[in-house]
Scaffold this active site. Structure first.
Site, short mmCIF file in Angstrom:
data_model
loop_
_atom_site.label_atom_id
_atom_site.label_comp_id
_atom_site.label_asym_id
_atom_site.label_seq_id
_atom_site.Cartn_x
_atom_site.Cartn_y
_atom_site.Cartn_z
N ASP A 1 0.86 -1.17 0.00
CA ASP A 1 0.00 0.00 0.00
C ASP A 1 0.90 1.23 0.00
O ASP A 1 1.75 1.39 0.88
CB ASP A 1 -0.87 -0.02 1.27
CG ASP A 1 -2.26 0.51 1.02
OD1 ASP A 1 -2.36 1.59 0.39
OD2 ASP A 1 -3.24 -0.12 1.44
N ASP B 1 -2.86 4.68 -2.45
CA ASP B 1 -3.86 5.27 -1.57
C ASP B 1 -4.28 6.67 -2.04
O ASP B 1 -3.41 7.50 -2.36
CB ASP B 1 -3.23 5.38 -0.18
CG ASP B 1 -4.21 5.73 0.91
OD1 ASP B 1 -5.10 4.91 1.18
OD2 ASP B 1 -4.07 6.82 1.51
N GLU C 1 -6.50 4.12 -5.84
CA GLU C 1 -7.77 4.36 -5.16
C GLU C 1 -8.27 5.72 -5.63
O GLU C 1 -7.65 6.74 -5.32
CB GLU C 1 -7.59 4.35 -3.64
CG GLU C 1 -8.90 4.51 -2.90
CD GLU C 1 -8.74 4.95 -1.45
OE1 GLU C 1 -9.67 4.73 -0.67
OE2 GLU C 1 -7.70 5.56 -1.10
N HIS D 1 -11.22 -2.54 3.47
CA HIS D 1 -11.06 -2.17 4.89
C HIS D 1 -11.76 -0.86 5.26
O HIS D 1 -11.78 -0.49 6.42
CB HIS D 1 -9.57 -2.05 5.21
CG HIS D 1 -8.93 -0.91 4.47
ND1 HIS D 1 -8.82 -0.89 3.09
CD2 HIS D 1 -8.43 0.27 4.90
CE1 HIS D 1 -8.26 0.25 2.72
NE2 HIS D 1 -8.01 0.97 3.79
N ASP D 2 -12.31 -0.16 4.27
CA ASP D 2 -13.01 1.10 4.54
C ASP D 2 -14.52 0.94 4.41
O ASP D 2 -15.26 1.92 4.60
CB ASP D 2 -12.59 2.18 3.53
CG ASP D 2 -11.14 2.59 3.68
OD1 ASP D 2 -10.62 2.57 4.80
OD2 ASP D 2 -10.53 2.95 2.64
C1 GLC Z 1 -7.63 5.63 1.98
C2 GLC Z 1 -7.53 4.40 2.84
C3 GLC Z 1 -8.11 4.72 4.19
C4 GLC Z 1 -7.33 5.85 4.81
C5 GLC Z 1 -7.26 7.05 3.87
C6 GLC Z 1 -6.20 8.01 4.30
O1 GLC Z 1 -8.95 5.97 1.72
O2 GLC Z 1 -8.13 3.32 2.22
O3 GLC Z 1 -8.15 3.60 5.04
O4 GLC Z 1 -7.92 6.23 6.00
O5 GLC Z 1 -6.94 6.68 2.55
O6 GLC Z 1 -4.93 7.46 4.08
#
Ligand code: GLC
Ligand code: CA
Length: 542
Positions: free
Chosen positions: A98, A200, A242, A315-316
């Site tokens: 990640d 991310d 993402e 995970h979110d």
């Molecule tokens: C992304 C991750 C999340 C995190 C955010 C800030 O959305 O998936 O878990 O809190 O970025 O890094």
């Protein structure tokens, strides 16, 4: 379309903190993951996406990195990481790291140095602005975790930007030194033999904060091309961004061949359909027709160029079986239905830990049981703004990120076999009924079903490259589509509801066809008169 190894791969996401604890401190760790590699190899996954394991004060469970080249002690050591990479490789599994480079932790050396003075050589690694004449923040910009995105720094008398928590200062991507540092760090990891990166919130790095632009800024794609060329471009790695606001047009900019950016992106259009006007704390019911429309649009738009990633949860996000299926009476069946629909779409499927045994949302009764910073911040923000405790708790039960973060349920031993110590977050009390041991011993095993789906991907090129044609598009309960390639025509049909449905799929029933995989024993011999039971799903070869 040129074939790439990640086209026919299946990715398994591990959230290390909640996966498997090897030393009884209640926190999952790298050696815990190593002990479960056989479980993953048998499932048949090709890639692990490892949520962050770097050194971190854990304000956001590792998405706040204080040293990109060190492992957080609670997760293990760099030797453990190297052992994990080597052992996974022996089993044919690559590890995707990640990459969190929109921001660092405020405890990162760069930020600490940046805070020393306005003339620090690290000052411009971050985004600093003067206060307005009245002392207030430079703009009204809000943090994604609630409150202002600006934090006052007393010593140097300026505000710094944090689009997430104030312990996650944004890096300044307008500074070429930041590019060089990040690229060097990425190459350092590439040299360790990783399989790629999950990037991310990557859509934020092209921000133009003074123009109010955060996502999809004008410099985003040039920055990614530059990153690609300086790091993974010639390495044949899997890279997935993402990108919360991506449209198919934008996704093509990221993932079209020849653009030299990423392999694919995560788009969230199907996810946010169950949020009211983009507000996850106002959950809405699933409108299957709209959901099908979104997924169909993405399938068709990325038909020739670009590549889809396929996921129901991470995970979110809440657990898929709770959100889109039925986590009561039809848990097992609906988990398989969801898997069928997802894995047979065109793209690379992602399995989030526990999805393969139908893990569900947790129902915490007390706010104190939640640990997630976003959840706790928003509880505060919203209840202060007048939303009742009850309403907010209901919203958290539905959409809190902690739904995905309760420990992996391995067995019905204490703490679900996750840890011999007290887990950092409570185990879902349903672990005595939902765990890998019970699931795998059952005739109705979901894990075995996923295995079969993955095997199908290996056997039928139509699953990977077949053309996608939607069927019964107007139907509000059944999702059905064809995948065609050469001699292979596959039909996927799924009842997304807890009701029985009689349906005509609107295609001619061939003389002979066979069921490749299904979660039901109903009769599929007449495609014009199908009687589907709740959550029935099947893949047929026509
Ligand atoms: C992304 C991750 C999340 C995190 C955010 C800030 O959305 O998936 O878990 O809190 O970025 O890094
Ligand atoms: Ca541990």
């Amino acid at each position: 379309m040129e074939k790439r190894w990640w086209h026919n791969s299946v990715v398994y996401q591990i959230y290390p903190r909640s996966f498997c604890d090897s030393n009884g401190d209640g926190i999952g760790d790298l050696n815990g993951i190593r002990s479960k590699l056989d479980y993953l190899a048998e499932l048949g996954v090709d890639v692990i996406w490892l949520s962050p394991v770097y050194q971190s004060p854990m304000d956001d469970n590792g998405y706040d990195i204080s040293d990109y080249k060190a492992i957080a002690p609670e997760f293990g050591t760099m030797e453990d990481m190297e052992a994990l990479l080597a052992e996974a490789k022996e089993k044919g599994i690559k590890i995707v790291m990640d990459l969190v480079v929109n921001h660092t932790s405020d405890e990162h050396e760069w930020f600490k140095r940046a805070c020393e003075s306005r003339t620090s050589p690290y000052r411009d690694y971050y985004v600093w602005r003067d206060a307005k004449p009245d002392g207030s923040a430079p703009s009204d910009l809000g943090s994604i975790f609630g409150g202002s995105a600006w934090e006052w720094h007393e010593l140097t008398q300026q505000y710094y930007l944090h689009l997430f928590s104030k312990k996650q200062p944004d890096l300044n991507w307008e500074n070429p030194k930041v590019h060089d540092e990040v690229h060097a760090m990425m190459n350092w990891w590439i040299d360790r033999g990783i399989g790629g990166f999950r990037l991310d919130v990557i859509d934020l790095i092209g921000k133009e904060i003074d123009n109010g632009i955060t996502g999809n800024g004008p410099r985003l794609h040039p920055l990614l091309k530059q990153m690609n060329n300086a790091t993974f471009g010639d390495k044949d790695l899997l890279t997935v961004g993402e990108t919360w606001d991506a449209t198919p047009e934008i996704a093509k900019l990221y993932s079209a061949e020849g653009r030299e950016e990423l392999s694919m992106v995560f788009q969230f259009e199907h996810i946010t359909l169950t949020w009211t006007n983009g507000d996850k704390w106002k959950p809405a019911a699933l409108d299957l027709k709209a959901f099908k429309q979104v997924l169909t649009k993405w399938q068709l738009e990325l038909k020739e160029t670009g590549w889809n990633s396929l996921f129901w949860n991470n995970h979110d996000l809440p657990r898929a079986v709770s959100k889109y299926g039925n986590d009561g009476q039809h848990r097992v069946k609906s988990a398989k239905m969801l898997a069928t629909v997802l894995h047979c779409l065109k793209g690379t499927p992602y399995i989030y830990q526990g999805e393969e045994i139908g893990m569900t949302n947790v129902k915490f009764d007390h706010l104190e049981q939640y640990k997630d910073i976003e959840t706790l911040n928003f509880y505060k923000v919203r209840t202060e703004a007048g939303v009742s405790h009850e309403e907010m708790m209901a919203a958290l039960a539905e959409n809190s990120r902690d739904n995905a973060r309760t420990p992996m349920q391995w067995s019905n031993e204490a703490n679900a076999g996750f840890s011999t110590g007290e887990p950092w977050i409570e185990v879902n009390p349903n672990y005595t009924a939902v765990n890998t041991e019970l699931d795998r011993a059952s005739d109705e095993s979901i894990y075995e079903y996923y295995k079969a789906l993955i095997a199908l991907r290996r056997e039928y090129e139509a699953v990977v490259y077949g053309d996608f044609t939607p069927l019964v598009e107007e139907h509000d309960k059944v999702f059905a589509y064809l995948r065609q390639r050469g001699e292979q025509t596959l039909l996927v049909v799924a009842n997304f509801s807890d009701e029985s449905v009689d349906i005509d799929l609107g295609i001619e029933t061939p003389d002979k066809h066979s069921t490749l995989l299904s979660n039901t024993n109903i009769d599929f011999s007449d495609l014009n008169h199908l009687s589907l039971q709740p959550y029935d799903a099947a893949v047929l070869r026509l």
